[in-house]
Design a protein around this motif. Structure first.
Motif, PDB file in Angstrom:
ATOM      1  N   ALA A   1      59.229 -89.649   1.104  1.00 46.55           N
ATOM      2  CA  ALA A   1      59.107 -88.215   1.566  1.00 46.55           C
ATOM      3  C   ALA A   1      58.356 -87.274   0.422  1.00 46.55           C
ATOM      4  CB  ALA A   1      60.394 -87.480   1.714  1.00 46.55           C
ATOM      5  N   ALA A   2      58.602 -87.668  -1.035  1.00 50.93           N
ATOM      6  CA  ALA A   2      58.315 -86.739  -2.065  1.00 50.93           C
ATOM      7  C   ALA A   2      56.857 -87.124  -2.096  1.00 50.93           C
ATOM      8  CB  ALA A   2      59.017 -87.107  -3.387  1.00 50.93           C
ATOM      9  N   GLY A   3      56.342 -88.414  -1.783  1.00 52.58           N
ATOM     10  CA  GLY A   3      54.999 -88.815  -1.796  1.00 52.58           C
ATOM     11  C   GLY A   3      54.125 -88.319  -0.833  1.00 52.58           C
ATOM     12  N   THR A   4      54.691 -88.178   0.261  1.00 49.69           N
ATOM     13  CA  THR A   4      54.070 -87.664   1.500  1.00 49.69           C
ATOM     14  C   THR A   4      53.902 -85.987   1.247  1.00 49.69           C
ATOM     15  OG1 THR A   4      55.239 -89.071   3.062  1.00 49.69           O
ATOM     16  CG2 THR A   4      54.265 -87.043   3.965  1.00 49.69           C
ATOM     17  N   THR A   5      55.044 -85.315   0.772  1.00 46.04           N
ATOM     18  CA  THR A   5      54.674 -83.884   0.427  1.00 46.04           C
ATOM     19  C   THR A   5      53.687 -83.614  -0.643  1.00 46.04           C
ATOM     20  OG1 THR A   5      56.998 -83.366   0.723  1.00 46.04           O
ATOM     21  CG2 THR A   5      55.952 -81.777  -0.554  1.00 46.04           C
TER      22      THR A   5
ATOM     23  N   LEU B   1      48.086 -81.734  -2.003  1.00 48.47           N
ATOM     24  CA  LEU B   1      46.964 -82.015  -2.868  1.00 48.47           C
ATOM     25  C   LEU B   1      45.581 -82.094  -1.998  1.00 48.47           C
ATOM     26  CD1 LEU B   1      48.200 -84.118  -5.698  1.00 48.47           C
ATOM     27  CD2 LEU B   1      48.010 -81.906  -5.740  1.00 48.47           C
ATOM     28  N   LEU B   2      45.610 -82.947  -0.970  1.00 48.83           N
ATOM     29  CA  LEU B   2      44.727 -83.300  -0.048  1.00 48.83           C
ATOM     30  C   LEU B   2      44.117 -82.127   0.581  1.00 48.83           C
ATOM     31  CD1 LEU B   2      42.913 -85.851   0.480  1.00 48.83           C
ATOM     32  CD2 LEU B   2      44.560 -86.325   2.473  1.00 48.83           C
ATOM     33  N   GLY B   3      44.931 -81.363   1.448  1.00 46.23           N
ATOM     34  CA  GLY B   3      44.703 -80.368   2.073  1.00 46.23           C
ATOM     35  C   GLY B   3      44.326 -79.029   1.248  1.00 46.23           C
ATOM     36  N   CYS B   4      44.848 -78.965   0.007  1.00 42.17           N
ATOM     37  CA  CYS B   4      44.344 -77.917  -0.870  1.00 42.17           C
ATOM     38  C   CYS B   4      42.912 -78.107  -1.621  1.00 42.17           C
ATOM     39  CB  CYS B   4      45.524 -77.595  -1.940  1.00 42.17           C
ATOM     40  SG  CYS B   4      46.857 -76.690  -1.201  1.00 42.17           S
TER      41      CYS B   4
ATOM     42  N   ALA C   1      47.289 -88.983  17.623  1.00 44.13           N
ATOM     43  CA  ALA C   1      46.918 -88.441  16.025  1.00 44.13           C
ATOM     44  C   ALA C   1      48.201 -88.502  15.344  1.00 44.13           C
ATOM     45  CB  ALA C   1      46.404 -86.932  16.360  1.00 44.13           C
ATOM     46  N   SER C   2      47.919 -88.838  14.221  1.00 44.17           N
ATOM     47  CA  SER C   2      49.133 -88.790  13.257  1.00 44.17           C
ATOM     48  C   SER C   2      49.565 -87.516  12.757  1.00 44.17           C
ATOM     49  CB  SER C   2      48.800 -89.599  12.013  1.00 44.17           C
ATOM     50  OG  SER C   2      47.847 -88.879  11.015  1.00 44.17           O
ATOM     51  N   LEU C   3      51.076 -87.444  12.602  1.00 44.38           N
ATOM     52  CA  LEU C   3      51.412 -86.130  12.358  1.00 44.38           C
ATOM     53  C   LEU C   3      50.859 -85.576  10.767  1.00 44.38           C
ATOM     54  CD1 LEU C   3      54.971 -86.243  13.407  1.00 44.38           C
ATOM     55  CD2 LEU C   3      53.056 -84.963  14.432  1.00 44.38           C
ATOM     56  N   PHE C   4      50.750 -86.721   9.705  1.00 40.19           N
ATOM     57  CA  PHE C   4      50.384 -86.343   8.593  1.00 40.19           C
ATOM     58  C   PHE C   4      49.017 -86.029   8.711  1.00 40.19           C
ATOM     59  CE2 PHE C   4      47.898 -87.551   4.871  1.00 40.19           C
ATOM     60  CZ  PHE C   4      48.746 -87.241   3.563  1.00 40.19           C
ATOM     61  N   SER C   5      47.928 -86.539   9.406  1.00 37.70           N
ATOM     62  CA  SER C   5      46.574 -85.650   9.482  1.00 37.70           C
ATOM     63  C   SER C   5      46.721 -84.389  10.211  1.00 37.70           C
ATOM     64  CB  SER C   5      45.825 -86.832  10.490  1.00 37.70           C
ATOM     65  OG  SER C   5      45.639 -88.118  10.241  1.00 37.70           O
ATOM     66  N   ILE C   6      47.251 -84.046  11.009  1.00 37.88           N
ATOM     67  CA  ILE C   6      47.599 -82.706  11.543  1.00 37.88           C
ATOM     68  C   ILE C   6      48.085 -81.863  10.584  1.00 37.88           C
ATOM     69  CG2 ILE C   6      49.010 -81.539  13.082  1.00 37.88           C
ATOM     70  CD1 ILE C   6      48.912 -83.894  15.196  1.00 37.88           C
ATOM     71  N   ALA C   7      49.050 -82.326   9.735  1.00 39.49           N
ATOM     72  CA  ALA C   7      49.653 -81.308   8.679  1.00 39.49           C
ATOM     73  C   ALA C   7      48.385 -80.981   7.567  1.00 39.49           C
ATOM     74  CB  ALA C   7      50.679 -81.903   8.082  1.00 39.49           C
ATOM     75  N   VAL C   8      47.450 -82.189   7.158  1.00 41.57           N
ATOM     76  CA  VAL C   8      46.643 -82.067   6.248  1.00 41.57           C
ATOM     77  C   VAL C   8      45.747 -80.845   6.821  1.00 41.57           C
ATOM     78  CG1 VAL C   8      44.838 -83.096   5.078  1.00 41.57           C
ATOM     79  CG2 VAL C   8      47.106 -84.186   5.056  1.00 41.57           C
ATOM     80  N   ILE C   9      45.142 -81.115   7.846  1.00 40.41           N
ATOM     81  CA  ILE C   9      44.174 -80.328   8.701  1.00 40.41           C
ATOM     82  C   ILE C   9      44.631 -78.636   8.749  1.00 40.41           C
ATOM     83  CG2 ILE C   9      43.103 -79.551  10.817  1.00 40.41           C
ATOM     84  CD1 ILE C   9      42.845 -82.714  11.462  1.00 40.41           C
ATOM     85  N   ALA C  10      45.779 -78.487   8.876  1.00 42.53           N
ATOM     86  CA  ALA C  10      46.619 -77.153   9.074  1.00 42.53           C
ATOM     87  C   ALA C  10      46.514 -76.712   7.703  1.00 42.53           C
ATOM     88  CB  ALA C  10      48.013 -77.331   9.573  1.00 42.53           C
TER      89      ALA C  10
ATOM     90  N   PHE D   1      52.047 -73.941  -2.610  1.00 43.66           N
ATOM     91  CA  PHE D   1      52.131 -74.561  -1.094  1.00 43.66           C
ATOM     92  C   PHE D   1      52.908 -75.591  -1.270  1.00 43.66           C
ATOM     93  CE2 PHE D   1      50.330 -75.670   2.697  1.00 43.66           C
ATOM     94  CZ  PHE D   1      50.072 -74.398   3.377  1.00 43.66           C
ATOM     95  N   ILE D   2      53.487 -76.353  -2.221  1.00 39.44           N
ATOM     96  CA  ILE D   2      54.280 -77.514  -2.526  1.00 39.44           C
ATOM     97  C   ILE D   2      55.537 -76.932  -1.619  1.00 39.44           C
ATOM     98  CG2 ILE D   2      55.607 -78.918  -3.935  1.00 39.44           C
ATOM     99  CD1 ILE D   2      53.318 -79.172  -5.748  1.00 39.44           C
ATOM    100  N   LYS D   3      55.996 -75.811  -1.880  1.00 38.95           N
ATOM    101  CA  LYS D   3      57.102 -75.156  -1.249  1.00 38.95           C
ATOM    102  C   LYS D   3      57.158 -75.133   0.323  1.00 38.95           C
ATOM    103  CE  LYS D   3      57.078 -72.230  -4.257  1.00 38.95           C
ATOM    104  NZ  LYS D   3      57.614 -71.008  -5.035  1.00 38.95           N
ATOM    105  N   ASP D   4      55.968 -74.682   0.593  1.00 39.54           N
ATOM    106  CA  ASP D   4      55.407 -74.043   2.008  1.00 39.54           C
ATOM    107  C   ASP D   4      55.388 -75.352   3.102  1.00 39.54           C
ATOM    108  OD1 ASP D   4      55.563 -71.403   1.321  1.00 39.54           O
ATOM    109  OD2 ASP D   4      53.392 -71.182   1.064  1.00 39.54           O
ATOM    110  N   THR D   5      55.200 -76.480   2.223  1.00 44.54           N
ATOM    111  CA  THR D   5      54.896 -77.656   3.109  1.00 44.54           C
ATOM    112  C   THR D   5      56.381 -77.994   3.833  1.00 44.54           C
ATOM    113  OG1 THR D   5      55.362 -79.119   1.174  1.00 44.54           O
ATOM    114  CG2 THR D   5      53.209 -78.714   1.857  1.00 44.54           C
TER     115      THR D   5
END
Length: 228
Positions: free
Chosen positions: A24-28, A33-36, A94-103, A165-169
Motif C-alpha cells: 500500500a505504501a508503494g502504491t501511494t 510520483l507518477l502523477g506529479c 479500467a484500473s483504479l490505479f490508472s484512474i488515480a494517476v490521471i486525477a 500530495f503524498i498526504k492528499d492521496t
C-alpha cells in the motif's frame, strides 16, 4: 487498554499485514510520483501555451488559462470522482490505479503551472528582450535564458507540492484504490485498534515524505548557491 495493545501488536505486525502495508505504501508513493512528474511536464507545456504571443494564439492562451483557473478551484476528491465516472463510461474495466494517476496528473498540472509561471516571470524582462534582439527563437530564449534562471524559484515549491500530495492521496481511498488509508480502514474493520492501525499509517506517511523534504531542502540550498 495497555493489555489489549500488548496482545494485538504481535498479530498486527504479522508478515501478511506487513506485506499489505508495504504494498500500500508503494502504491501511494508510485501514484504520487507518477502523477506529479507527468503533471509537472504538462504544466511546462501549459505555461508555454499561455505565454505564446500573437492574435493567432489567442484560443491556445484562453484554453490554457481556463484549464488552470478551473482545475485549481475544484477539490481533488471531486476531480477523482469525475475521472472515475468518465473513464468507466468508456472503459468499464479500467484500473483504479490508472484512474488515480490521471486525477493526480490533472490536479498537479493546474497547480504546478502557476509555480512554473511564477518562476518564468522572476527572470528580468530585459534579458528576454536582449535574447529577442539577438534573434534567439522563442524556444532558444526559453531553454537558454529563462529556464536556467527560473529553476531556483520553481523547484522548492514544486517539491513542497509533491510532498503535500503524498498526504492528499488518502482521498483516493474513497474510490477503492488500495493505498495506505484504504488498507488502514480494512485492518481497523478486522478488529485491530484504531490507534495502533492509524498510528502505524501515520509513521509510514512520515517515512515517505521526510526524505523528500530533505531532498527539497538540499536542492533549495544548492540552487540558491548557484544563483549567487
Amino acid at each position: 487498554m495497555l493489555e489489549r495493545f500488548a496482545n494485538e501488536i504481535p498479530r498486527f505486525f504479522s508478515a501478511n499485514n506487513l506485506v499489505l502495508l508495504m504494498e500500500a505504501a508503494g502504491t501511494t508513493l508510485a501514484m504520487t510520483l507518477l502523477g506529479c512528474f507527468i503533471g509537472f511536464f504538462l504544466a511546462f507545456f501549459m505555461v508555454f501555451l499561455r505565454q505564446t504571443p500573437g492574435l493567432v494564439a489567442t484560443p491556445l492562451r484562453f484554453a490554457a488559462i481556463s484549464y488552470i483557473e478551473v482545475f485549481r478551484r475544484i477539490p481533488f476528491l471531486v476531480i477523482t470522482y469525475l475521472v472515475l465516472f468518465f473513464i468507466q463510461a468508456f472503459i468499464s474495466n479500467a484500473s483504479l490505479f490508472s484512474i488515480a494517476v490521471i486525477a493526480i496528473c490533472i490536479y498537479a498540472t493546474a497547480f504546478t503551472a502557476e509555480i512554473i509561471r511564477g518562476g518564468f516571470e522572476s527572470v528580468p524582462r530585459q534579458q528576454v528582450e536582449a535574447a529577442t534582439a539577438m534573434n534567439f527563437s522563442r524556444w532558444q530564449t526559453l531553454w537558454g535564458v529563462i529556464v536556467p534562471q527560473a529553476w531556483p524559484v520553481i523547484i522548492p515549491p514544486a517539491i513542497a507540492f509533491m510532498i503535500g500530495f503524498i498526504k492528499d492521496t488518502a482521498l483516493v481511498s474513497q474510490v477503492g484504490v488500495f493505498e495506505l488509508t484504504f488498507r488502514a480502514k480494512e485492518l481497523n474493520n478486522q478488529g485491530y485498534s484504531g490507534i495502533l492501525v492509524f498510528g502505524t499509517i501515520a509513521l509510514l506517511y512520515f517515512a515517505m515524505s521526510y526524505p523528500l523534504t530533505r531532498i527539497g531542502q538540499y536542492l533549495e540550498r544548492r540552487l540558491a548557491t548557484s544563483r549567487h
